[in-house]
Write an enzyme that holds these catalytic residues in place. Sequence first.
Site, short mmCIF file in Angstrom:
data_model
loop_
_atom_site.label_atom_id
_atom_site.label_comp_id
_atom_site.label_asym_id
_atom_site.label_seq_id
_atom_site.Cartn_x
_atom_site.Cartn_y
_atom_site.Cartn_z
N GLY A 1 15.04 1.82 0.20
CA GLY A 1 13.83 1.40 -0.53
C GLY A 1 13.99 0.02 -1.13
N GLY B 1 19.83 2.74 -0.68
CA GLY B 1 19.49 1.33 -0.64
C GLY B 1 18.35 0.96 0.29
N TYR C 1 11.51 1.35 -9.67
CA TYR C 1 10.79 0.07 -9.72
C TYR C 1 11.16 -0.73 -10.96
CZ TYR C 1 7.84 2.19 -6.10
OH TYR C 1 7.37 2.79 -4.96
N GLU D 1 0.83 -1.21 0.00
CA GLU D 1 0.00 0.00 0.00
C GLU D 1 0.86 1.25 0.00
OE1 GLU D 1 -3.32 2.46 0.00
OE2 GLU D 1 -3.21 0.32 -0.39
#
Length: 167
Positions: free
Chosen positions: A102, A100, A136, A88
């Site tokens: 994340g 680093g 991502y 979420e």
Amino acid sequence: MSESATFHLRPARREDSAVILALIRELAEYEKLANEVVATEADIARELFGAHPHAEAVIAECAGEAVGFALFFHNFSTFLGRPGLYLEDLFVKPAWRGRGCGKLLLAHLAQLALERGCGRLEWAVLDWNTPAIRFYEGLGAKIISEWKINRLSGEALRALAQTARDH
């Protein structure tokens, strides 16, 4: 603060409710959605740590300071016939980005997903958040642009629920 940092991840605890809410508010500021945060510390404590938790959170710390978090819950894929994890919220304080944290939070969730027999880890990202999208994609995530998120809340949610009551 040094360029290389050692992060420690740990499951959030009830006493972290205020910290989690503060991180949620920082995330909302970043996403230009601060006016939408109506959650209270009591809400966080009840929904994450109450009798029937609806979500879980992991806190990232460096030198004892909470510098980020990930909040997630289980969903289910009918196509895979297996549970999944839905992320979420993922947030790292701006001063700690690019070190680093994340990636470590997402790697932890990926490991948790596999340990729990999940078939996938999913999340959404705002279309204007190009730094996050690049991050991502760099991890191997596939941005699924042909799917659109749908949401009912507030009056629209109540109105549709009324249809069921009237039936």
